[in-house]
Structures are given as structure tokens and as C-alpha cells.
Scaffold this motif. Structure first.
Motif, PDB file in Angstrom:
ATOM      1  N   LEU A   1       1.278  20.491   6.708  1.00 41.36           N
ATOM      2  CA  LEU A   1       2.257  19.419   6.489  1.00 41.36           C
ATOM      3  C   LEU A   1       1.602  18.086   6.160  1.00 41.36           C
ATOM      4  CD1 LEU A   1       4.795  20.067   9.402  1.00 41.36           C
ATOM      5  CD2 LEU A   1       5.054  20.695   7.001  1.00 41.36           C
ATOM      6  N   SER A   2       0.450  17.837   6.745  1.00 46.86           N
ATOM      7  CA  SER A   2      -0.159  16.499   6.633  1.00 46.86           C
ATOM      8  C   SER A   2      -1.186  16.413   5.518  1.00 46.86           C
ATOM      9  CB  SER A   2      -0.807  16.109   7.963  1.00 46.86           C
ATOM     10  OG  SER A   2      -1.810  17.047   8.317  1.00 46.86           O
ATOM     11  N   ILE A   3      -0.943  17.123   4.423  1.00 41.43           N
ATOM     12  CA  ILE A   3      -1.861  17.038   3.280  1.00 41.43           C
ATOM     13  C   ILE A   3      -1.949  15.597   2.792  1.00 41.43           C
ATOM     14  CG2 ILE A   3      -2.219  17.751   0.872  1.00 41.43           C
ATOM     15  CD1 ILE A   3      -0.903  20.429   1.636  1.00 41.43           C
ATOM     16  N   VAL A   4      -0.775  14.943   2.660  1.00 38.96           N
ATOM     17  CA  VAL A   4      -0.744  13.525   2.283  1.00 38.96           C
ATOM     18  C   VAL A   4       0.145  12.787   3.286  1.00 38.96           C
ATOM     19  CG1 VAL A   4      -0.259  11.831   0.503  1.00 38.96           C
ATOM     20  CG2 VAL A   4      -0.989  14.132  -0.151  1.00 38.96           C
ATOM     21  N   PRO A   5      -0.445  12.107   4.266  1.00 35.26           N
ATOM     22  CA  PRO A   5       0.378  11.344   5.217  1.00 35.26           C
ATOM     23  C   PRO A   5       0.724   9.956   4.662  1.00 35.26           C
ATOM     24  CG  PRO A   5      -1.917  11.279   5.888  1.00 35.26           C
ATOM     25  CD  PRO A   5      -1.865  12.103   4.626  1.00 35.26           C
TER      26      PRO A   5
ATOM     27  N   GLU B   1       0.831  -1.204   0.000  1.00 35.35           N
ATOM     28  CA  GLU B   1       0.000   0.000   0.000  1.00 35.35           C
ATOM     29  C   GLU B   1       0.869   1.259   0.000  1.00 35.35           C
ATOM     30  OE1 GLU B   1      -2.552  -0.326   3.375  1.00 35.35           O
ATOM     31  OE2 GLU B   1      -3.703  -2.006   2.553  1.00 35.35           O
ATOM     32  N   VAL B   2       1.990   1.217   0.757  1.00 34.26           N
ATOM     33  CA  VAL B   2       2.916   2.357   0.776  1.00 34.26           C
ATOM     34  C   VAL B   2       3.490   2.589  -0.617  1.00 34.26           C
ATOM     35  CG1 VAL B   2       5.165   3.159   1.623  1.00 34.26           C
ATOM     36  CG2 VAL B   2       3.517   2.177   3.219  1.00 34.26           C
ATOM     37  N   LEU B   3       3.903   1.518  -1.279  1.00 27.73           N
ATOM     38  CA  LEU B   3       4.485   1.635  -2.618  1.00 27.73           C
ATOM     39  C   LEU B   3       3.470   2.181  -3.624  1.00 27.73           C
ATOM     40  CD1 LEU B   3       6.511  -1.701  -2.654  1.00 27.73           C
ATOM     41  CD2 LEU B   3       7.452   0.601  -2.555  1.00 27.73           C
ATOM     42  N   GLU B   4       2.238   1.702  -3.517  1.00 26.62           N
ATOM     43  CA  GLU B   4       1.195   2.206  -4.411  1.00 26.62           C
ATOM     44  C   GLU B   4       0.941   3.686  -4.156  1.00 26.62           C
ATOM     45  OE1 GLU B   4      -0.281   0.791  -6.992  1.00 26.62           O
ATOM     46  OE2 GLU B   4       1.033  -0.923  -6.687  1.00 26.62           O
ATOM     47  N   LYS B   5       0.990   4.081  -2.889  1.00 23.08           N
ATOM     48  CA  LYS B   5       0.766   5.484  -2.546  1.00 23.08           C
ATOM     49  C   LYS B   5       1.880   6.360  -3.097  1.00 23.08           C
ATOM     50  CE  LYS B   5      -1.301   7.941   1.303  1.00 23.08           C
ATOM     51  NZ  LYS B   5      -1.698   7.858   2.737  1.00 23.08           N
ATOM     52  N   ILE B   6       3.131   5.864  -3.018  1.00 26.18           N
ATOM     53  CA  ILE B   6       4.264   6.621  -3.551  1.00 26.18           C
ATOM     54  C   ILE B   6       4.085   6.841  -5.055  1.00 26.18           C
ATOM     55  CG2 ILE B   6       6.753   6.560  -4.011  1.00 26.18           C
ATOM     56  CD1 ILE B   6       7.091   5.054  -1.388  1.00 26.18           C
ATOM     57  N   LYS B   7       3.608   5.811  -5.756  1.00 27.64           N
ATOM     58  CA  LYS B   7       3.378   5.957  -7.195  1.00 27.64           C
ATOM     59  C   LYS B   7       2.388   7.078  -7.489  1.00 27.64           C
ATOM     60  CE  LYS B   7       4.038   1.045  -8.314  1.00 27.64           C
ATOM     61  NZ  LYS B   7       3.364  -0.156  -8.860  1.00 27.64           N
ATOM     62  N   LEU B   8       1.370   7.201  -6.627  1.00 24.35           N
ATOM     63  CA  LEU B   8       0.331   8.211  -6.844  1.00 24.35           C
ATOM     64  C   LEU B   8       0.808   9.614  -6.487  1.00 24.35           C
ATOM     65  CD1 LEU B   8      -2.758   6.292  -5.392  1.00 24.35           C
ATOM     66  CD2 LEU B   8      -2.304   6.772  -7.798  1.00 24.35           C
ATOM     67  N   ILE B   9       1.561   9.735  -5.371  1.00 21.43           N
ATOM     68  CA  ILE B   9       1.895  11.077  -4.876  1.00 21.43           C
ATOM     69  C   ILE B   9       3.189  11.633  -5.449  1.00 21.43           C
ATOM     70  CG2 ILE B   9       0.655  10.658  -2.728  1.00 21.43           C
ATOM     71  CD1 ILE B   9       3.256  10.154  -1.323  1.00 21.43           C
ATOM     72  N   ALA B  10       4.078  10.766  -5.927  1.00 16.29           N
ATOM     73  CA  ALA B  10       5.376  11.248  -6.419  1.00 16.29           C
ATOM     74  C   ALA B  10       5.240  12.300  -7.530  1.00 16.29           C
ATOM     75  CB  ALA B  10       6.235  10.070  -6.883  1.00 16.29           C
TER      76      ALA B  10
ATOM     77  N   LEU C   1       3.914  14.100   4.540  1.00 17.83           N
ATOM     78  CA  LEU C   1       4.353  13.830   5.911  1.00 17.83           C
ATOM     79  C   LEU C   1       4.504  12.324   6.076  1.00 17.83           C
ATOM     80  CD1 LEU C   1       5.004  14.838   8.777  1.00 17.83           C
ATOM     81  CD2 LEU C   1       2.573  14.573   9.333  1.00 17.83           C
ATOM     82  N   ILE C   2       5.750  11.869   6.289  1.00 15.15           N
ATOM     83  CA  ILE C   2       6.041  10.437   6.473  1.00 15.15           C
ATOM     84  C   ILE C   2       6.122  10.162   7.968  1.00 15.15           C
ATOM     85  CG2 ILE C   2       7.613   8.556   5.908  1.00 15.15           C
ATOM     86  CD1 ILE C   2       8.681  10.390   3.629  1.00 15.15           C
ATOM     87  N   ILE C   3       5.341   9.195   8.435  1.00 11.84           N
ATOM     88  CA  ILE C   3       5.244   8.898   9.860  1.00 11.84           C
ATOM     89  C   ILE C   3       5.701   7.460  10.099  1.00 11.84           C
ATOM     90  CG2 ILE C   3       3.698   8.822  11.858  1.00 11.84           C
ATOM     91  CD1 ILE C   3       1.807  10.591   9.934  1.00 11.84           C
TER      92      ILE C   3
END
Length: 480
Positions: free
Chosen positions: A305-309, A153-162, A169-171
Motif C-alpha cells: 500500500l505504501s509504495i507512494v505515501p 510539496e503535496v501538490l507537486e507530488k500529486i502532479k508526479l504520481i497522478a 497511501l494518503i496519511i
């Protein structure tokens, strides 16, 4: 993996037929060969997932078959069959690449269990290989590996937000790979040709951090003998990564908010307004929502900062990724140290899977680097290599207070609620290993006396010691 294909090489007809029938009954596809050369010819013509070979064969022995298999089909797993008097040869076969061995006479259930374990390992390797190829096909995710659902899910999210310009904001806990993710976001974004500038907010006091971020003019403060650009200016048209953003002071929080809103600022001691085009990626191990509630962090800045966590799971919640990451680091450090990559022994893999890794991926990486440094040029990485101490339970010694593996394994044996091995077989092996160590301590490492107390033969005790990595006397005396 579809139906695993298994080749049995044995010169005894009854043994060939018995093994083939047992495998077919379990749903495997089985073929047989009566000699070493016949088996090698089949390996050249067909693809097999597993080979079960006797060590003593006409025309070509089992070791030669193993070596030929490694050249022709290196991904094929090999199990060797040995007689009582040739266990040393079987151990030699494992050193050069065999997965495991069985000693005649053996029960068919014992062989089937080894085959089942090997199939599971081969399936995992295939899945990891496919995942790596899939990820490397389109995106550059260097250092981010995992088949865990949360990591996917993290990898898929990176594809979308990059590709976007949104603030990220990375937590995650320390060592989970926040900087690696920030790097991946930058290198898969339209800003990849620009600079990727990193700042550790926790490492700098307020006054220094302010100058580091926004720069200063000559004479802006005592000791400022020349003008200096800040990190925001250096990251113009690129990405600025602020690690541990939750540690910044209220003063810096206010100035950072203005930059996010207006994309402009003044250097410390200056009056000229500077405009910048920067994408901001931040990281924190803190729960910033709680920091907002306690008024230690500005709510308006948190909202910006937390627009996309992006939440990174700790390694203890993605145990299935531990072998994949460990093998990746093993290859990385072996190449760096000009050593043979080797592999992790099954005992070492089991220990890694049981450990909670409070330091997460960073701790695993450091552990494997230590293991590669301490391991011999050839052979697999063993538990004592991971532990890193000259005397530890895996060498028959006492637990080391500064070793996480030692403390957790000892704690596990005490049986605390909620911290038990996942499988009965693992619990049984763990108890058996510790019990053997205790008996060896009681007999001062006298193997003959220990075998008598355990009710097994001396040879059986030797094989169990080999299996569990109990290879050194607890008190330094010679074996009796």
C-alpha cells in the motif's frame, strides 16, 4: 508587490504634503489630489494599490470617492480620514468596502501602521490569486488550496504520481482533505474517464465490508436474494479509494493483498475468478508502521500500500493558508445561499489564525458555513458569527463550553507555556479586549462608569468596543 503606489486625496495642503512625505520616507510611491473629482480622474488614469482619502472633500465626498474606486479599481484598498464628529460616516465607509479609518487628530505612526497592514493583506491576496491561477492553468486541483511550503510539496507530488499506476497511501489527521487529494489524483490520471469509487472501511463491520468490496453471489449468505457486484468490479478501469484502510480486519487484509498481487478475486459465495484493472488509493489517520509492529496490520500489505505515501499536514501547521481557505469557503457558501460574499473582519481573521483547528480543514469549512448562515445579508463576518452562539465572549457573554474558539481564547489568556500570540501587538489587543469586557461586567455595562475606571473618554471606549467586537451588553441592560 513592488513599491506600493498610494494616492492621497485631501483638500488641506499641509495634510497632503505631510502624509506624502511620511509615505515616501517609508519607501512608498505617493501622489496627491486636492478634490474628489481630481482623485477619481487619477484613479481612472493610473493604477494605485492604496487610496487615503478624507471624508469631507469639495466636489465629491469621501464615500463617493470610495464607491467610484470600487467600480474602477476593486482591488485597491481604501483608508478614510474622518473628523471627531463623523465617526459614524467612517464606519459606514467600512461597511461598503473601506479597509480602515483614522480620526483627526492622528499621529503619522498610526496611519503608517494601518498602511503597513493593508500592504501586507494586498500582498497576500496577490500571492493567493497567482497561486490559484498557476494551479488551475494545467492541473485540476479543485478544493486543494494553499501556499504553505508543505502543501506546495503535496501538490507537486500529486502532479508526479497522478499519471502513474502506483498504489497511493494518503496519511493525515481527520479533516485534512484526504478524499479531496484522492479525487485530484484520479481526475489528473489517465483513468479520469473511468469511475472513482469510494469506500469507508471504518463504517462497515468485517462481513459487510468483504461483501461491499468483492460483491456476492445469489445465495452466498442468508438474505442474498440476488447477485451483487462489489466495489472492485464497479471501479474496473477506474480508481478505488479505500478510506481508513487501517481499520480493516485481518481476514479482509489477506483478501485485499491477493487482489493487489494478482488483480483477481472471487465474489462471496462464488467460485468464478474475476479479473479487474483498478488503481488503488488508500487513506488512513493511523500510523500503520506502529500497527505493523503490534501485529494489527500485515507487513506485506503495508509494503504494497505504501509504495507512494502522501503526508497531509494538519491545518495548525499551515496557518498562512487559513485566510485563503476561509475566503474560498466564504465565497462558496455565499453563492450557495444566494448571499453577498462579504469578507472576514480583521478581528475574525485574527481569531481564525489563533485557533488550532483540531478538526482541520473540515472544521474550518463548517465554521465558515455557520458564519455565512448566521451573518446578515450585508457587511463583514464577525467573531460572533464564527462562534455561532447567541451569547459568547465576543458579544460580552460567557465562554461556551462546546465552542472551540471560546475555550481556546480563554485558555490563551491564562498564558499556558508554548501557546502565546506570535506578535506583541496581538497579545496587547487580546489583553485590552478582555480587560474592557471585565470592566464592563463590573459596571453592569455602564459605559460612562467603565470609561472613568479605564481612564479614557466615553467616545474612546465606544471606538474600542467597536474595534474588538464588544457590541452587546453582558447582562442585557440598556447602556447608561
Amino acid at each position: 508587490m513592488s513599491q506600493p503606489r498610494i494616492l492621497i486625496i485631501d483638500d488641506e495642503p499641509l495634510m497632503r504634503i505631510s502624509i506624502a512625505d511620511a509615505l515616501k520616507a517609508e519607501g512608498y510611491l505617493a501622489k496627491v489630489a486636492a478634490t474628489g473629482p481630481e482623485g477619481v480622474d487619477l484613479i481612472k488614469k493610473e493604477q494605485f494599490d492604496i487610496i487615503i482619502s478624507d471624508l469631507r472633500l469639495p466636489g465629491m465626498d469621501g464615500l463617493q470617492v470610495l464607491q467610484a474606486c470600487q467600480e474602477i479599481s476593486p482591488r485597491t484598498g481604501v483608508i478614510v480620514i474622518t473628523a471627531h464628529g463623523s465617526v459614524e460616516t467612517a464606519v459606514e465607509a467600512m461597511k461598503i468596502g473601506a479597509y480602515d479609518y483614522v480620526t483627526k487628530p492622528f499621529s503619522m505612526d498610526e496611519l503608517l501602521l494601518i498602511v503597513k497592514r493593508l500592504v501586507k493583506m494586498l500582498e497576500l491576496e496577490d500571492e493567493n490569486r497567482s497561486l490559484r491561477e498557476e494551479l488551475e492553468g494545467r492541473f485540476s486541483f479543485k478544493g486543494i488550496l494553499g501556499k504553505n511550503e508543505k502543501m506546495r510539496e503535496v501538490l507537486e507530488k500529486i502532479k508526479l504520481i497522478a499519471p502513474s499506476e502506483s498504489t497511493i497511501l494518503i496519511i493525515g489527521e481527520p479533516g485534512t482533505g484526504k478524499e479531496v487529494v484522492a479525487n485530484a489524483i484520479h481526475h489528473n490520471s489517465p483513468r479520469r474517464e473511468g469511475a472513482f469509487i469510494k469506500v469507508s472501511c471504518a463504517a462497515l463491520p468485517e462481513s459487510v465490508l468483504e461483501r461491499e468490496l468483492f460483491g456476492h453471489e445469489k445465495g452466498g449468505f442468508t438474505g442474498a436474494v440476488r447477485q451483487r457486484k462489489g466495489r472492485f468490479e464497479l471501479a474496473h478501469h477506474g480508481t478505488l479509494f479505500l478510506d481508513e484502510i487501517g481499520d480493516i480486519s485481518p481476514v479482509v487484509q489477506g483478501k485485499l493483498l491477493r487482489v493487489l498481487e494478482e488483480r483477481r478475486f472471487e465474489r462471496v459465495g462464488g467460485t468464478t475468478t474475476i479479473e479487474v484493472d483498478v488503481r488503488l488509493v488508500c487513506a488512513t489517520q493511523r500510523e500503520l508502521k506502529k500497527e505493523v509492529q503490534t501485529r494489527r496490520f500485515r507487513e506485506d500489505l503495508y509494503d504494497r500500500l505504501s509504495i507512494v505515501p502522501v503526508y497531509l499536514p494538519p491545518l495548525r501547521e499551515r496557518k498562512e493558508d487559513v485566510p485563503l481557505l476561509a475566503e474560498h469557503f466564504l465565497e462558496k457558501f455565499a453563492n450557495r445561499m444566494s448571499k453577498e460574499a462579504g469578507s472576514l473582519s480583521e478581528t475574525a481573521k485574527g481569531m481564525l489564525l489563533r485557533y488550532s483547528f483540531p478538526g482541520n480543514v473540515r472544521e474550518l469549512e463548517n465554521t465558515i458555513e455557520r458564519a455565512v448562515t448566521l451573518s446578515k445579508q450585508e457587511g463583514s463576518v464577525e467573531p460572533w458569527d464564527l462562534c455561532g452562539f447567541p451569547s459568547c465572549p465576543y458579544l460580552g457573554g460567557l465562554p461556551q463550553p462546546t465552542c472551540g474558539f471560546c475555550s481556546e481564547e480563554t485558555h490563551l489568556l491564562a498564558g499556558p507555556k508554548g501557546h502565546m500570540p506570535e506578535e506583541l501587538a496581538a497579545a496587547r489587543e487580546q489583553f485590552e479586549r478582555q480587560y474592557i469586557i471585565k470592566v464592563l461586567e463590573r459596571t453592569q455595562d455602564n459605559k460612562t462608569e467603565a470609561a472613568r475606571l479605564l481612564g479614557v473618554s466615553r467616545k474612546a471606549l465606544w471606538e474600542k468596543c467597536k474595534r474588538y467586537g464588544i457590541s452587546k451588553a453582558t447582562n442585557g441592560q440598556e447602556e447608561a
